[in-house]
Enzyme design. Sequence first.
Site, short mmCIF file in Angstrom:
data_model
loop_
_atom_site.label_atom_id
_atom_site.label_comp_id
_atom_site.label_asym_id
_atom_site.label_seq_id
_atom_site.Cartn_x
_atom_site.Cartn_y
_atom_site.Cartn_z
N GLU A 120 -0.45 20.10 29.05
CA GLU A 120 -1.22 18.90 29.39
C GLU A 120 -0.34 18.10 30.34
O GLU A 120 0.63 17.49 29.92
CB GLU A 120 -1.55 18.10 28.13
CG GLU A 120 -2.31 16.81 28.40
CD GLU A 120 -1.42 15.59 28.32
OE1 GLU A 120 -1.18 15.01 29.40
OE2 GLU A 120 -0.97 15.21 27.23
N CYS A 136 -0.86 8.47 28.53
CA CYS A 136 -0.79 9.36 29.68
C CYS A 136 -2.02 9.25 30.58
O CYS A 136 -1.98 9.70 31.73
CB CYS A 136 -0.60 10.80 29.23
SG CYS A 136 -1.89 11.38 28.11
#
Length: 327
Positions: free
Chosen positions: A131, A165
């Site tokens: 990710e 994030c």
Amino acid sequence: QPSFEAYFTEILLCKNELNTTLNNLSHWMKDEHTDKNLVTQLDSAFIRKDPYGVVLIIAPWSNCVIIKPSEIAKHTERLLAETLACYLDNVRSCPCPCPRATVFPGTGTHPSGGRIIRAAAAKHLTPVTLELGGKNPCYVSDTCNVQNVARRVAWGRFFNAGQTCVAPDYVLCSVEMQEKLMPFLREAITEFFGSNPRESPDFGRIVGDKQFRRVRALLCSGRVAIGGQTDEKERYIAPTVLADVLPSDPIMQEEIFGPILPIVVVASMDEAIDFINARPRPLALYVFSCDSKVVNQVLERTSSGGFCGNDTLMHVTLPSLPFGGIG
């Protein structure tokens, strides 16, 4: 007691993901029957899902199965190390190494951390899912509800003190829109965190001393239009907006992961799209406009892991949407 933001980001989202997994696991594990050709019409053709086995989950500091948390999250690392030590004492035949034996420096959602992990895994042909985060652009067109934009961008950027994030990492807009946004951003920050965010129970702190110093150093970019106050002892950085930031400024060279919002001036939507496409493809991309054609144009002409029009962060609340960066 954790703040709502800490509870939401660190606990509630994880619980929701676990519930989704528990509710769907049997369905995901079922054999998947496939199409057959003429010569196999009387046969059975299907895909069987085999488990990987032991899984190593390497977490960014915002959050082995063996789990190896980021070395930045010291308290989480210690708790998991103690838990795993008890577990490994009872499972002597476990073939995997203790997670404390190896440290992966710089891990997290940044591509540089991903390269370290993928290189280590390649030696053993171990499958890897990454990710990858990065700098998430937020384009604000001249045709928008400025107050709504300011509230939603401020919420997305300063949520959990900017340590998510998928936070909007920087704003792209015209110089006129930059001036229009400022009073509304100031108003939104005051509404969310009070006149002194340092005293707000809903505004967090930077996770560690090293990260505090890293984020604080980014305040030298552009000019401070809102906030800018810091306290190293508390690891406090006020919700901050930087105006007139240049693409060459330090804050535009790395993911911020803190409560600072830089604004970069562009002349048009086309320039904003060119700016986005000239950089690594982001984990999330945000667009604000009252004109759906503008939103769709940006969507069609860019590439990102996730996309959200006229809001921020909300796409990650849908378990039905995939999550992760490009590539």
